[in-house]
Structure formats: structure tokens, C-alpha cells
Design a protein around this motif. Structure first.
Motif, PDB file in Angstrom:
ATOM      1  N   HIS A 217      -1.056  -7.576   1.981  1.00 17.76           N
ATOM      2  CA  HIS A 217      -1.527  -7.407   0.601  1.00 17.76           C
ATOM      3  C   HIS A 217      -2.421  -6.181   0.489  1.00 17.76           C
ATOM      4  CE1 HIS A 217      -4.566  -7.876  -2.582  1.00 17.76           C
ATOM      5  NE2 HIS A 217      -3.569  -8.376  -3.299  1.00 17.76           N
ATOM      6  N   ASP A 218      -3.392  -6.077   1.370  1.00 19.45           N
ATOM      7  CA  ASP A 218      -4.320  -4.948   1.317  1.00 19.45           C
ATOM      8  C   ASP A 218      -3.617  -3.627   1.625  1.00 19.45           C
ATOM      9  OD1 ASP A 218      -6.279  -6.772   0.742  1.00 19.45           O
ATOM     10  OD2 ASP A 218      -7.142  -6.785   2.768  1.00 19.45           O
ATOM     11  N   LEU A 219      -2.570  -3.705   2.438  1.00 23.27           N
ATOM     12  CA  LEU A 219      -1.826  -2.511   2.820  1.00 23.27           C
ATOM     13  C   LEU A 219      -1.084  -1.907   1.633  1.00 23.27           C
ATOM     14  CD1 LEU A 219      -1.081  -0.882   5.440  1.00 23.27           C
ATOM     15  CD2 LEU A 219       0.976  -2.315   5.567  1.00 23.27           C
ATOM     16  N   VAL A 220      -0.444  -2.767   0.804  1.00 28.69           N
ATOM     17  CA  VAL A 220       0.439  -2.262  -0.250  1.00 28.69           C
ATOM     18  C   VAL A 220      -0.202  -2.251  -1.630  1.00 28.69           C
ATOM     19  CG1 VAL A 220       2.433  -3.079   1.051  1.00 28.69           C
ATOM     20  CG2 VAL A 220       1.514  -4.511  -0.790  1.00 28.69           C
ATOM     21  N   ALA A 221      -1.294  -2.959  -1.818  1.00 31.61           N
ATOM     22  CA  ALA A 221      -1.843  -3.161  -3.164  1.00 31.61           C
ATOM     23  C   ALA A 221      -2.206  -1.859  -3.859  1.00 31.61           C
ATOM     24  CB  ALA A 221      -3.057  -4.087  -3.111  1.00 31.61           C
ATOM     25  N   ALA A 222      -2.859  -0.951  -3.141  1.00 31.07           N
ATOM     26  CA  ALA A 222      -3.318   0.291  -3.774  1.00 31.07           C
ATOM     27  C   ALA A 222      -2.147   1.102  -4.323  1.00 31.07           C
ATOM     28  CB  ALA A 222      -4.127   1.120  -2.777  1.00 31.07           C
ATOM     29  N   GLU A 223      -1.041   1.130  -3.593  1.00 35.65           N
ATOM     30  CA  GLU A 223       0.121   1.888  -4.069  1.00 35.65           C
ATOM     31  C   GLU A 223       0.777   1.202  -5.261  1.00 35.65           C
ATOM     32  OE1 GLU A 223       2.837   4.926  -4.397  1.00 35.65           O
ATOM     33  OE2 GLU A 223       1.027   4.847  -3.166  1.00 35.65           O
ATOM     34  N   LEU A 224       0.812  -0.117  -5.268  1.00 31.47           N
ATOM     35  CA  LEU A 224       1.468  -0.837  -6.358  1.00 31.47           C
ATOM     36  C   LEU A 224       0.735  -0.685  -7.685  1.00 31.47           C
ATOM     37  CD1 LEU A 224       2.583  -4.133  -4.576  1.00 31.47           C
ATOM     38  CD2 LEU A 224       4.053  -2.305  -5.429  1.00 31.47           C
ATOM     39  N   VAL A 225      -0.556  -0.457  -7.646  1.00 33.60           N
ATOM     40  CA  VAL A 225      -1.313  -0.324  -8.894  1.00 33.60           C
ATOM     41  C   VAL A 225      -1.550   1.141  -9.260  1.00 33.60           C
ATOM     42  CG1 VAL A 225      -2.449  -2.548  -8.572  1.00 33.60           C
ATOM     43  CG2 VAL A 225      -3.580  -0.465  -7.760  1.00 33.60           C
ATOM     44  N   ARG A 226      -1.117   2.069  -8.406  1.00 38.24           N
ATOM     45  CA  ARG A 226      -1.305   3.494  -8.706  1.00 38.24           C
ATOM     46  C   ARG A 226      -0.419   3.889  -9.874  1.00 38.24           C
ATOM     47  NH1 ARG A 226       0.783   8.409  -7.023  1.00 38.24           N
ATOM     48  NH2 ARG A 226       2.353   7.384  -5.722  1.00 38.24           N
ATOM     49  N   ALA A 227      -0.970   4.566 -10.858  1.00 40.54           N
ATOM     50  CA  ALA A 227      -0.264   4.840 -12.113  1.00 40.54           C
ATOM     51  C   ALA A 227       1.010   5.655 -11.908  1.00 40.54           C
ATOM     52  CB  ALA A 227      -1.203   5.556 -13.082  1.00 40.54           C
ATOM     53  N   GLU A 228       1.007   6.595 -10.975  1.00 37.03           N
ATOM     54  CA  GLU A 228       2.141   7.512 -10.830  1.00 37.03           C
ATOM     55  C   GLU A 228       3.213   7.020  -9.859  1.00 37.03           C
ATOM     56  OE1 GLU A 228      -0.995   8.283 -10.149  1.00 37.03           O
ATOM     57  OE2 GLU A 228      -1.628   9.475 -11.887  1.00 37.03           O
TER      58      GLU A 228
END
Length: 263
Positions: free
Chosen positions: A54-65
Motif C-alpha cells: 500500500h505504501d509503495l504504490v499509494a503516492a503514484e495512484l494519487v498523483r494528478a498526472e
């Protein structure tokens, strides 16, 4: 086809690869992190792996671009002590199947009991089978993803290894509709009819509006022209452009396993 048009086709193919390559780079970084994490765990369990993924992928999934709309880790059957069949997969808030009020990301609710009627053996699916066989990254699709979204999707997966053994995959989903938004302006700015296909000849996007996503592009000689592309994907290399009998050109889009067909 003139040299100028061929050069333009190569430029367009490079621009397509430039769109896909950052997704590959993100997935490769997840693979490296997963291998480091799992290699230090003598008895890997879903209870501890899931928060890490979860912590690994979360930042990319919420990134606007981002183009990525789903991502995670899929364990090899029997690898996790407490979950013989397990998908640690999250979907972004941009999913058209998620309620407007629900923001952030949500966990994919996948059936993990092999005796359940709705259970699906993911090791039979292309996004698992091909990387398992080749040991390399693979782009599956476009296909209708009944497991996650019921929408046309491209899935990119790559093996995760511990002590030389494949213990699972990390990967990402990209909605084809989102990919088309980015790629169609590139295609329409090029000369001639331009179509992006996967290594099997299925259409990802096309400047010709009557060509449907997921359909096979039926052109004389195309299957033969794409055969080296499939071999190159398995070997992790880039193949050369090819000419079609009707005068068209097939140009590999870097090492993405996609090809640009220019007519």
C-alpha cells in the motif's frame, strides 16, 4: 513511403515510448523495493506485506498526472504463509467505478478462496503467464479487465524474485481511455493513418476513429511484421522497423512491446 515519412514515424514512435517509459520506470522501482523487502522476511505474510505494498504504490495512484489507475503485488500461490492465494492491489480514486464521494485509493476485493464459486486462478491469465515464462516485463492488453474494472485496460507486470525464485509480480493497470487522451494528439499530429497496436496486433489507439480499441488490426503482412516484436519482448530488446506489402510501416515504440503502424 518516403524517407521523410519514415523519419516522422520513428519520431512519433519515440514520443509514444516516452509516454509509456515512465510507467515502466515506476514499476521497476517497485520491483526493486519489493525484492529488498521480501528477501529480508523469512516467513512472509499478507498481514505485513499488504501495508508495505500500500505504501509503495499509494503516492503514484494519487498523483494528478499519473496514467496508472491500479497497482500492487500478486503473490505466487503458496508464497505467503497466511494467504496461499493473494492479491495486494489498489485502485485509484479516478476509477469510473468508484463513487464520486470516495477519494484516495481503495483495495481491490478479490476472492482468495479457491473453493469459492467466484474464485479465479490468476496464474492462468496472460499478465501472469508470460512474465512467469519469460522472466521479463510484459504488457497485456488492451483487454476488458473483468477482475478489476470491467473496462478496457492495459496491464504491465514484471517478476519479483527472491533467491532466484519468482515469488510474485508487481504491476500496474492503465485505463485505455486515459491512455488515448494522451496518445491521440500525438497520432493526429503525424502524417497518414497511425495506429498503435500491441505485439498481437490488437489496437490500443488509432487516428482512424472507426478502428475499435481491442480489435485486431487486419492488414496484409502485419502478423509477420509483429512476430519479431514478440520475440524481442521476451528477450528484453528492441527490434527494427518493418515494411508492409501495402506500403505501410511498422515501427516499434522503444522496448514497450507496442508498435506504431503508419499507412
Amino acid at each position: 513511403m518516403t524517407h521523410a515519412v519514415a523519419t516522422d514515424a520513428a519520431t512519433v514512435a519515440r514520443r509514444i515510448a516516452d509516454v509509456i517509459d515512465p510507467v515502466f520506470a515506476v514499476i521497476d522501482s517497485w520491483r526493486d523495493a519489493a525484492e529488498r523487502r521480501l528477501s529480508s522476511d523469512a516467513e512472509p505474510r499478507a498481514a505485513s506485506v499488504d501495508p508495505f505494498v500500500h505504501d509503495l504504490v499509494a503516492a503514484e495512484l494519487v498523483r494528478a498526472e499519473t496514467l496508472i489507475t491500479g497497482a500492487g503485488f500478486v503473490a505466487a500461490p503458496g508464497y505467503l504463509v497466511d494467504a496461499p492465494w493473494h492479491l495486494a492491489w489498489w485502485l485509484s480514486g479516478r476509477s469510473p467505478f468508484q463513487a464520486e464521494a470516495a477519494r484516495g485509493i481503495r483495495r481491490l476485493d478479490a476472492e482468495s478462496d479457491p473453493d469459492a464459486e467466484s474464485f479465479r486462478d490468476y496464474t492462468t491469465l496472460e499478465w501472469w503467464r508470460v512474465p512467469e515464462r519469460t522472466g521479463s516485463r510484459h504488457l497485456t492488453g488492451p483487454y476488458v479487465d473483468y477482475l478489476c474494472t470491467d473496462d478496457y485496460t492495459v496491464t504491465i507486470t514484471t517478476p519479483v524474485r527472491v533467491d532466484g525464485e519468482m515469488v510474485g509480480l508487481v504491476g500496474a493497470d492503465v485505463y485505455v481511455a486515459r491512455l488515448e487522451q494522451v496518445l491521440l494528439p500525438v497520432l493526429r499530429g503525424a502524417g497518414g493513418t497511425c495506429t498503435i497496436v500491441n505485439a498481437s496486433g490488437r489496437i490500443v489507439a488509432s487516428s482512424e476513429t472507426h478502428r475499435a480499441t481491442g480489435a485486431l488490426l487486419r492488414l496484409d503482412g502485419l502478423a509477420e511484421a509483429l512476430a519479431p516484436l514478440r520475440e524481442a519482448e521476451a528477450a528484453g530488446r528492441v527490434t527494427d522497423a518493418a515494411r508492409l506489402p501495402g506500403g505501410g510501416t511498422v515501427v516499434p515504440c522503444g522496448d514497450t512491446s507496442l508498435a506504431l503502424v503508419v499507412e
